[in-house]
Design a protein around this motif. Structure first.
Motif, PDB file in Angstrom:
ATOM      1  N   ALA A 154       0.859  -1.170   0.000  1.00  0.00           N
ATOM      2  CA  ALA A 154       0.000   0.000   0.000  1.00  0.00           C
ATOM      3  C   ALA A 154       0.899   1.225   0.000  1.00  0.00           C
ATOM      4  CB  ALA A 154      -0.923  -0.040   1.220  1.00  0.00           C
TER       5      ALA A 154
ATOM      6  N   ASP B 279      -7.301  -8.454   4.464  1.00  0.00           N
ATOM      7  CA  ASP B 279      -7.384  -7.052   4.873  1.00  0.00           C
ATOM      8  C   ASP B 279      -8.494  -6.852   5.895  1.00  0.00           C
ATOM      9  OD1 ASP B 279      -9.266  -7.688   2.728  1.00  0.00           O
ATOM     10  OD2 ASP B 279      -9.878  -5.604   2.926  1.00  0.00           O
TER      11      ASP B 279
ATOM     12  N   HIS C  66     -10.286  -3.870   5.503  1.00  0.00           N
ATOM     13  CA  HIS C  66     -11.031  -2.787   4.854  1.00  0.00           C
ATOM     14  C   HIS C  66     -12.423  -3.251   4.463  1.00  0.00           C
ATOM     15  CE1 HIS C  66      -6.935  -0.919   3.520  1.00  0.00           C
ATOM     16  NE2 HIS C  66      -7.163  -0.789   4.809  1.00  0.00           N
TER      17      HIS C  66
ATOM     18  N   ASN D 297     -13.873  -3.608   1.804  1.00  0.00           N
ATOM     19  CA  ASN D 297     -13.847  -3.898   0.375  1.00  0.00           C
ATOM     20  C   ASN D 297     -14.070  -5.393   0.171  1.00  0.00           C
ATOM     21  OD1 ASN D 297     -13.199  -1.301  -0.596  1.00  0.00           O
ATOM     22  ND2 ASN D 297     -11.023  -1.623  -0.204  1.00  0.00           N
TER      23      ASN D 297
ATOM     24  N   GLY E 190     -11.176  -3.085  -9.358  1.00  0.00           N
ATOM     25  CA  GLY E 190     -10.049  -2.161  -9.393  1.00  0.00           C
ATOM     26  C   GLY E 190      -9.543  -2.023 -10.816  1.00  0.00           C
TER      27      GLY E 190
ATOM     28  N   LEU F 116      -5.239  -6.770  -1.143  1.00  0.00           N
ATOM     29  CA  LEU F 116      -5.641  -6.016  -2.328  1.00  0.00           C
ATOM     30  C   LEU F 116      -6.270  -6.876  -3.417  1.00  0.00           C
ATOM     31  CD1 LEU F 116      -2.257  -4.070  -2.633  1.00  0.00           C
ATOM     32  CD2 LEU F 116      -4.329  -3.267  -1.496  1.00  0.00           C
TER      33      LEU F 116
ATOM     34  N   ASP G 163      -9.272  -1.852  -4.357  1.00  0.00           N
ATOM     35  CA  ASP G 163      -7.979  -1.270  -4.003  1.00  0.00           C
ATOM     36  C   ASP G 163      -6.828  -1.703  -4.911  1.00  0.00           C
ATOM     37  OD1 ASP G 163      -8.306   0.588  -2.047  1.00  0.00           O
ATOM     38  OD2 ASP G 163      -7.990  -0.772  -0.370  1.00  0.00           O
TER      39      ASP G 163
ATOM     40  N   LYS H  65      -0.596   1.369  -5.407  1.00  0.00           N
ATOM     41  CA  LYS H  65      -0.097   0.280  -4.566  1.00  0.00           C
ATOM     42  C   LYS H  65       1.222  -0.288  -5.084  1.00  0.00           C
ATOM     43  CE  LYS H  65      -4.004   0.788  -2.458  1.00  0.00           C
ATOM     44  NZ  LYS H  65      -4.810   1.485  -3.462  1.00  0.00           N
TER      45      LYS H  65
END
Length: 458
Positions: A17, A195, A197, A199, A282, A415, A420, A425
């Motif tokens: 990231a 992750d 997140h 997402n 993404g 990711l 993301d 990244k």
């Protein structure tokens, strides 16, 4: 990123990231060499993510990516640049929505899995049945999920070699089929990712023979945590789900193939692969524009001081994400002998490990690769190289020698298949370290006068 039980983990790389993942990992690698004057790798990953963007297999964007790639490779001096078309069974995303309706109304971040069945446009609603693992779902009585929506949890954790993706990825690959066989109206899974997140991670699922697809989606890890907490309250949980995407037969796709000719055209080429398509959430920077950038830049740099003995062939494969169609198409179209195959499909964090598969007679060649990479702080792995989805079919058909460049996967699944997966990244220094390591290997194998067939491990 590939979606079979044994994905291309041996050649995976992690994408950092804002702060490089390699900077956060221990032990630290030696300082990367100074950035070279050329910017080929960065130009490719930036170009694909900026000028094309999302490149879902079978889409108009994937077609534009093939045209872009063909023009780029020609401009870089590659020869015999060809787009080799084929058709696929594709997936077109529709509306993806989900919410808990009781005991406490809550919106959920959800994405449909590739080849998901479709709900009506107005969606569906049903009681959610929580399963902590795929094994727990498999143990459920036949017919026990009739009219209900299954939720499958799991416990994937980050690992440098990405090894959790194989076993925990089965929740996505196999779970929906099992839920359908138990009578479920639909299925929702915890995203296959590491992750925290909000997402969701998409990815393809596989339906067993004779199983009618049901709606299948993945929620973000925080939302999966929420579902787990609600399930522990002991009250009925209901969920409203709308997934209107559809599976379409006969969509156009294709590979882009290009050569850097060697001094002896009679010798079988060295094949380096990546995949051109991406998921649509993404822009496919780590999966897998960076892989195409790495193999292409390294091939050019390996010939910077003059032609290698062998031709280096670059394969930018299409439709990897939906089932490895590009690799299969390449193997069918190219029965001519090859010497060795390699693939980059795990992002752009630093290479930390190398694994090889050569015939016993070529042990000195394998040793020279290990020695060259050792000067960069890259260690020899104990496993055997297997290649990756885009090169495995031709490896299997021709029993090719293989080199796997193992990249740091600690943060890759933060990711992978998410919104993301974007250019920011990519750490330019880590990308350069990949190119430098690949250049070392290609400089050795593409100048080897003889490379024997290598039988796969038993």
């Amino acid at each position: 990123m590939r979606n079979i039980v044994r994905p291309a983990l041996a050649v995976f790389a992690a994408a950092p990231a804002v702060l490089s993942a390699s900077a956060m990992a221990a032990p630290a690698m030696p300082v990367a060499p100074a950035a070279p004057a050329d910017t080929v790798a960065w130009d490719i990953v930036s170009g694909l993510t900026t000028e094309i963007g999302q490149r879902l297999a079978g889409s108009e964007a994937e077609a534009r990516a093939r045209a872009w790639g063909s023009q780029k490779l020609q401009a870089l001096g590659f020869r015999n640049v060809k787009v080799e078309p084929f058709t696929i069974r594709g997936y077109q995303r529709g509306v993806d929505k989900a919410r808990i309706t009781s005991p406490v109304p809550q919106m959920l971040a959800v994405t449909a899995l590739g080849y998901s069945g479709a709900t009506p446009d107005k969606g569906i609603e049903g009681e959610l049945v929580y399963f902590p693992t795929l094994a727990a779902l498999k143990a459920a009585p036949a017919g026990s999920l009739a009219g209900k929506i299954a939720f499958i949890d799991h416990a994937m954790r980050a690992a440098q070699d990405g090894s959790g993706y194989g076993p925990y990825g089965q929740v996505r690959r196999e779970g929906p089929t099992v839920a359908a066989q138990k009578g479920a109206l639909a299925v929702v899974i915890r995203s296959v990712g590491t992750d925290s997140h909000r997402n969701p991670h998409t990815g393809v699922t596989s339906w067993g023979a004779g199983v009618k697809p049901i709606p299948a989606g993945a929620v973000s890890n925080p939302d999966a945590d929420l579902i787990g907490r609600l399930a522990k309250l002991g009250k009925p949980v209901t969920i409203a789900l709308t997934l209107t995407g559809k599976t379409v037969e006969g969509l156009p796709s294709g590979n882009v193939v290009a050569d850097l000719p060697g001094r002896d055209p009679s010798l079988p080429p060295v094949l380096v692969g990546c995949h051109l398509d991406s998921w649509d959430l993404g822009t496919g920077a780590i999966d897998d524009a960076s892989g195409c950038a790495i193999v292409t830049a390294a091939a050019l740099r390996a010939q910077a001081a003059g032609q290698t003995l062998r031709t280096i062939r670059v394969l930018w494969a299409g439709s990897e994400e939906l089932g490895g169609f590009g690799g299969e198409a390449y193997a069918k179209a190219h029965a001519e002998p090859h010497a060795l195959a390699m693939e980059s499909d795990f992002g752009a964090d630093r290479v930390w490990r190398v694994q090889t598969r050569f015939a016993p007679a070529d042990k000195p060649l394998a040793d020279s690769i290990v020695a060259a990479l050792g000067t960069m702080g890259i260690v020899a792995g104990r496993g055997t190289a297997g290649g990756g989805t885009d090169v495995e079919p031709v490896i299997a058909a021709q029993k090719l020698a293989v080199v796997d460049m193992g990249q740091d996967g600690t943060h890759y699944f933060d990711l992978h298949h998410t919104p993301d997966d974007t250019l920011d990244k990519i750490d330019p220094a880590a990308l350069e370290q990949n190119v430098a390591a690949w250049t070392q290997v290609l400089g050795i194998v593409a100048n080897a006068p003889a490379i024997a067939s290598a039988n796969p491990p038993e």
